[in-house]
Design a protein around this motif. Structure first.
Motif, PDB file in Angstrom:
ATOM      1  N   ILE A  84       1.403  -1.594   0.389  1.00 55.95           N
ATOM      2  CA  ILE A  84      -0.273   0.043   0.400  1.00 55.95           C
ATOM      3  C   ILE A  84       0.765   0.781  -0.080  1.00 55.95           C
ATOM      4  N   GLY A  85       0.157   2.180  -0.799  1.00 58.33           N
ATOM      5  CA  GLY A  85       1.246   3.398  -1.412  1.00 58.33           C
ATOM      6  C   GLY A  85       2.551   3.576  -2.161  1.00 58.33           C
ATOM      7  N   GLY A  86       2.390   1.951  -2.627  1.00 56.09           N
ATOM      8  CA  GLY A  86       3.376   1.396  -3.148  1.00 56.09           C
ATOM      9  C   GLY A  86       3.435   1.992  -4.956  1.00 56.09           C
ATOM     10  N   PRO A  87       4.569   1.750  -5.672  1.00 56.63           N
ATOM     11  CA  PRO A  87       4.123   1.359  -6.609  1.00 56.63           C
ATOM     12  C   PRO A  87       2.882   0.708  -7.711  1.00 56.63           C
ATOM     13  N   GLU A  88       2.501  -0.263  -6.647  1.00 54.57           N
ATOM     14  CA  GLU A  88       1.209  -0.443  -7.582  1.00 54.57           C
ATOM     15  C   GLU A  88       0.205   0.224  -6.599  1.00 54.57           C
ATOM     16  N   ASP A  89       0.118   0.407  -6.386  1.00 56.45           N
ATOM     17  CA  ASP A  89      -1.166   1.276  -5.728  1.00 56.45           C
ATOM     18  C   ASP A  89      -1.434   2.234  -6.167  1.00 56.45           C
ATOM     19  N   VAL A  90      -2.272   2.105  -7.742  1.00 54.04           N
ATOM     20  CA  VAL A  90      -2.425   3.176  -8.874  1.00 54.04           C
ATOM     21  C   VAL A  90      -4.186   3.754  -8.613  1.00 54.04           C
ATOM     22  N   PHE A  91      -4.851   4.828  -8.817  1.00 49.94           N
ATOM     23  CA  PHE A  91      -5.880   4.486  -9.238  1.00 49.94           C
ATOM     24  C   PHE A  91      -6.594   4.152 -10.619  1.00 49.94           C
ATOM     25  N   THR A  92      -7.886   3.720  -9.895  1.00 49.80           N
ATOM     26  CA  THR A  92      -8.043   2.553 -11.293  1.00 49.80           C
ATOM     27  C   THR A  92      -9.258   1.975 -10.403  1.00 49.80           C
ATOM     28  N   LEU A  93     -10.267   2.042 -11.912  1.00 57.01           N
ATOM     29  CA  LEU A  93     -11.660   1.681 -12.057  1.00 57.01           C
ATOM     30  C   LEU A  93     -12.505  -0.159 -11.620  1.00 57.01           C
ATOM     31  N   GLU A  94     -11.101  -0.785 -11.627  1.00 59.61           N
ATOM     32  CA  GLU A  94     -11.220  -2.029 -11.782  1.00 59.61           C
ATOM     33  C   GLU A  94     -12.193  -2.477 -10.716  1.00 59.61           C
ATOM     34  N   ASN A  95     -12.644  -1.827  -9.349  1.00 61.17           N
ATOM     35  CA  ASN A  95     -13.502  -2.833  -9.025  1.00 61.17           C
ATOM     36  C   ASN A  95     -15.177  -1.831  -8.964  1.00 61.17           C
ATOM     37  N   TYR A  96     -15.107  -0.886  -9.562  1.00 56.30           N
ATOM     38  CA  TYR A  96     -16.615  -0.828 -10.435  1.00 56.30           C
ATOM     39  C   TYR A  96     -16.928  -1.914 -11.662  1.00 56.30           C
ATOM     40  N   ARG A  97     -15.769  -2.170 -12.353  1.00 56.63           N
ATOM     41  CA  ARG A  97     -15.503  -2.528 -13.580  1.00 56.63           C
ATOM     42  C   ARG A  97     -16.741  -4.428 -12.918  1.00 56.63           C
ATOM     43  N   TYR A  98     -15.699  -4.861 -12.028  1.00 60.72           N
ATOM     44  CA  TYR A  98     -15.772  -5.616 -11.776  1.00 60.72           C
ATOM     45  C   TYR A  98     -16.976  -6.029 -11.235  1.00 60.72           C
ATOM     46  N   PHE A  99     -18.307  -5.554 -10.966  1.00 54.83           N
ATOM     47  CA  PHE A  99     -19.074  -5.138 -10.499  1.00 54.83           C
ATOM     48  C   PHE A  99     -19.927  -5.380 -12.016  1.00 54.83           C
ATOM     49  N   VAL A 100     -20.338  -4.841 -12.688  1.00 53.61           N
ATOM     50  CA  VAL A 100     -21.278  -4.761 -13.967  1.00 53.61           C
ATOM     51  C   VAL A 100     -20.091  -6.419 -14.703  1.00 53.61           C
ATOM     52  N   PHE A 101     -19.151  -6.109 -14.872  1.00 54.17           N
ATOM     53  CA  PHE A 101     -18.795  -8.016 -15.918  1.00 54.17           C
ATOM     54  C   PHE A 101     -17.812  -8.709 -15.105  1.00 54.17           C
ATOM     55  N   GLY A 102     -17.926  -8.830 -13.669  1.00 53.43           N
ATOM     56  CA  GLY A 102     -17.344  -9.713 -13.259  1.00 53.43           C
ATOM     57  C   GLY A 102     -15.737  -9.364 -13.271  1.00 53.43           C
ATOM     58  N   PRO A 103     -15.194 -10.632 -12.752  1.00 49.58           N
ATOM     59  CA  PRO A 103     -14.033 -10.666 -13.270  1.00 49.58           C
ATOM     60  C   PRO A 103     -13.559 -11.084 -14.577  1.00 49.58           C
TER      61      PRO A 103
END
Ligand SMILES: Nc1ncnc2c1ncn2[C@@H]1O[C@H](COP(=O)(O)OP(=O)(O)O)[C@@H](O)[C@H]1O
Ligand SMILES: [Mg+2]
Lengths: 338, 368
Positions: A84-103
């Motif tokens: 957390i707070g490292g280089p991989e901790d970026v802004f993402t919409l992935e979680n919202y995409r997951y709600f609509v389209f799944g994994p």
């Protein structure tokens, strides 16, 4: 790091707000300023400072900061604490995409399971709200307009009494009542009305029952509050002009109580959508309520950002839904807080 | 459809037979028998709490009688709820619908009856005209003045074409000027429409000015029914004599009674006047005489009072002079100034009247 900053902000802000308001209060005390005593003059310094601290602590600690933290979290990927707070901790919409389209790995084009649970929750909550309104309006009307003081006191005690018991216990009691071997089924079997026990839990009667039961108090008292101030002679005038009872209710009482009705329905709808005990205990095996889904993101899937995204989706969509409904009814938010 | 009873009861005759209303143990209306004629302006006059509203609510159907019956147009109203009676009530607080416009308020009763919008609009504007509110139809109730609200309430009640209009102290909230104007207005509307008005008030001037007949009520009982003139000039009970208008009361005992006239012996001497009801000798009684009947003494006067002036109230067109009698009681006389050179405090003054101006009435114990 991020959290410690947020924490210090949380703790500091009330004092900051106090300072600002104090300054404002001092400023307003200038001669020929606003007429009438200001907030500080009216309440005295001790009470005023307490009020400002308490209210701003309430607003910021319980509403603003948790929600900001939740929204913030929902736009981040699910990472182990180290990263957390490292280089991989970026802004993402992935979680919202997951709600609509799944994994990403899933074969289906849509996340039907979660979308379905979401839609079912909203629909069922609307239904429960409507049902609750129908159940509570006559009670509230009786309490507000016809009950004698003694009967009213008794009725209020009867209404409040069950709510001294914890919600989880109450919900389990409903489950016991409606189970295959519960009192209701035993009575139905004994009278010979049914041959085999009715599956109240499976076909969601229990769920609706439990949800309505949970929200009844909110609805009754909000409606009661709105109806109480209606002048009895308004009803009598309508009756005197020839109106049958349904007409009086539709065109005199309900328009008058519209803000209260909207307020009661909004409260019921929100607490229905957000309730967790009743759906967990009383939901049938095929019922997936949205709050348990959120709960599972946090504690089963251990995916807090995803859970946060789901919570934000629920909160935002319900708020928009309620505000839209108010708009359609021609009401302002301020009106329902009477 | 809603008022099939109203349709047959076109005549506005209201009959109360053996009517009694109790709230628990409390008797709000004593046994009452009364017939109010169609097209009559009939007032119930009485102090606050004497049961006027109770009586009106019983006629309109909001209160069911404990005993007896209400007939309107010859039909027993026992089974008819307030929405089925050919009556319309104007509430003490008007009870206009605040969320509706003036026109919607007036049209409400027609809307309930399923009258199409176009016909409704015609009736509403006709009524707006009757109550002189043309052009105010689209206004909100809160935008009207007190007198205008009053007239909206009247129009709303008239819209359903009642045979009987019931009015519960409708003018009590208005200021004096407006009240006097509305009195004339109400009377004019009643003449024009010709339906029965049953009017309730605690203001005797209102009842006397507007009514064909007045019933004076006290403690749930009707004490006297008659024309305003007879109520004022020939009260039959001590209550009516002291409640309607002013009266000087001089207590004593009956000395002589011949069927129409009686003589009473008091601390101030013997007085003779018209006898109210049946009297017998030595009965406790009182002599009633109105302040305006007492004029400066002339030899032609049959009755004379002499006392010391203790108070003078100048009232413009007249003055009110208070005299202290030899026994210490006060006696009030009006219209004295115009006749004498202005009387002075402390002076002795003799005032007098004729036999016909005084009334002798029996009183019980502590009654006035
Ligand atoms: N619903 C009620 N229950 C009990 N007592 C009542 C009720 N309504 C009126 N009363 C009593 O009946 C009496 C007559 O009241 P009301 O008819 O309102 O008088 P008025 O209109 O002449 O002032 C009063 O003493 C009042 O307290
Ligand atoms: Mg009254």
């Amino acid at each position: 790091m991020r959290s410690s900053l947020a924490l210090s902000l949380c703790l500091l802000l009330p004092f900051l707000v106090t300072a600002i308001l104090l300054a404002g209060g001092l400023f307003r005390r200038q001669p020929n300023a606003s007429p009438g005593p200001g907030f500080f003059r009216r309440n005295g310094p001790a009470v005023s400072i307490y009020l400002v601290i308490a209210v701003s602590a309430w607003v910021f600690l319980t509403i603003v900061f948790p929600q900001i933290a939740m929204i913030d979290l929902s736009f981040h990927p699910n990472l182990p604490p180290k990263k957390i707070g490292g280089p991989e901790d970026v802004f993402t919409l992935e979680n919202y995409r997951y709600f609509v389209f799944g994994p990403v790995s899933s074969t289906g084009s849509l996340n039907t399971l979660h979308l379905g649970a979401y839609a079912a929750t909203i629909t069922a909550s609307v239904a429960v709200t409507a049902l609750n309104f129908i159940l509570c309006y006559p009670i509230a009307f009786y309490m507000a307009q016809s009950a004698l003081p003694r009967a009213l006191r008794r009725l209020i005690i009867l209404l409040i009494l069950p709510y001294w018991i914890n919600e989880v216990l109450r919900v389990f009691a409903v489950r016991l009542l409606l189970s295959d071997a519960g009192i209701v089924n035993r009575m139905l079997l004994a009278t010979g009305l049914v041959g085999t026990p009715v599956d109240f839990i499976g076909n969601n009667v229990g769920l609706y029952w439990g949800l309505s039961y949970t929200c009844i108090l909110t609805m009754v008292f909000t409606l009661y509050n709105a109806l109480e101030s209606l002048d009895k002679s308004q009803i009598e005038a309508a009756r005197d002009l020839g109106a049958p009872w349904w007409h009086v209710h539709m065109f005199i009482v309900m328009p008058y109580a519209k803000p209260g009705i909207a307020s009661g329905c909004a409260l019921t709808f929100m607490s229905c959508v957000g309730s967790i005990a009743a759906p967990l205990v009383l939901g049938g095996p095929r019922t997936l309520w949205f709050t348990p889904v959120i709960y599972d993101r946090f504690y089963q899937a251990l995916n807090w950002p995803l859970g946060a995204a789901y919570a934000v989706i629920l909160l935002v969509s319900c708020t928009v839904f309620v505000l839209l409904s108010l708009r359609i009814l021609g009401l302002k938010l301020g009106q329902i807080a009477r | 459809m809603p008022d099939n009873i109203g349709a047959t009861a076109k005549s506005g005759v209201v009959e109360l037979s053996d009517l009694e209303v109790r709230y628990g143990d409390f008797q709000a209306l004593q046994r009452t028998n009364l017939k109010i004629e169609s097209g009559e302006f009939f007032s119930f006059l009485g102090p606050s709490g004497c049961g006027k509203t109770t009586l009106l609510r019983t006629i309109s159907g909001f209160q069911s009688p404990t005993l007896g019956q209400v007939k309107i147009g010859g039909i027993d109203m026992r089974a008819a709820g307030p929405n089925m009676r050919p009556t319309a009530l104007i509430f003490q607080n008007l009870a206009l619908f605040p969320l509706m416009t003036v026109a919607e308020n007036i049209g409400y009763g027609l809307r309930v009856r399923g009258v199409p919008r176009r016909d409704r609009d015609v009736t509403v504007s006709r009524l707006l005209d009757i109550v002189s509110l043309l052009g105010h139809g689209a206004k909100k109730i809160q935008e009207l003045s007190g007198g205008q609200k009053q007239r909206v309430a009247i129009a709303r009640a008239l819209a359903v074409e009642p045979s009987v209009l019931l009015l519960d102290e409708p003018l009590s909230a208005l200021d004096l000027k407006l009240r006097q104007y509305m009195r004339a207005e109400l009377r004019a509307i009643q003449r024009r429409i010709g339906i029965t008005f049953i009017y309730i008030t605690h203001d005797q001037a209102e009842a006397l000015a507007m009514s064909d007949r007045v019933a004076v009520m006290n403690a749930g009982r009707i004490e006297q029914v008659g024309s305003p003139r007879s109520i004022y000039s020939a009260p039959e009970t001590p209550f009516v004599a002291s409640f309607v208008g002013e009266n000087n009361i001089i207590r004593g005992r009956i000395k002589r009674f011949d069927g129409t006239e009686a003589t009473i012996s008091t601390a101030l001497g013997d007085f003779t006047g018209r006898a109210a009801g049946n009297l017998h000798c030595d009965q406790p009684a009182a002599y009633f005489v109105r302040p305006e009947a007492l004029t400066p003494y002339q030899p032609s006067h049959e009755t004379c009072f002499a006392g010391e002036i203790v108070e003078i109230l100048y009232e413009g067109n007249s003055s009110q002079v208070t005299l202290r009698m030899p026994d210490g009681e006060k006696l009030i006389a009006r219209s004295v100034t115009s006749m004498t050179a202005s009387p002075m405090l402390g002076e002795r003054l003799r005032v007098g009247c004729n036999r016909a101006d005084g009334i002798v009435m029996a009183i019980e114990g502590s009654h006035p």
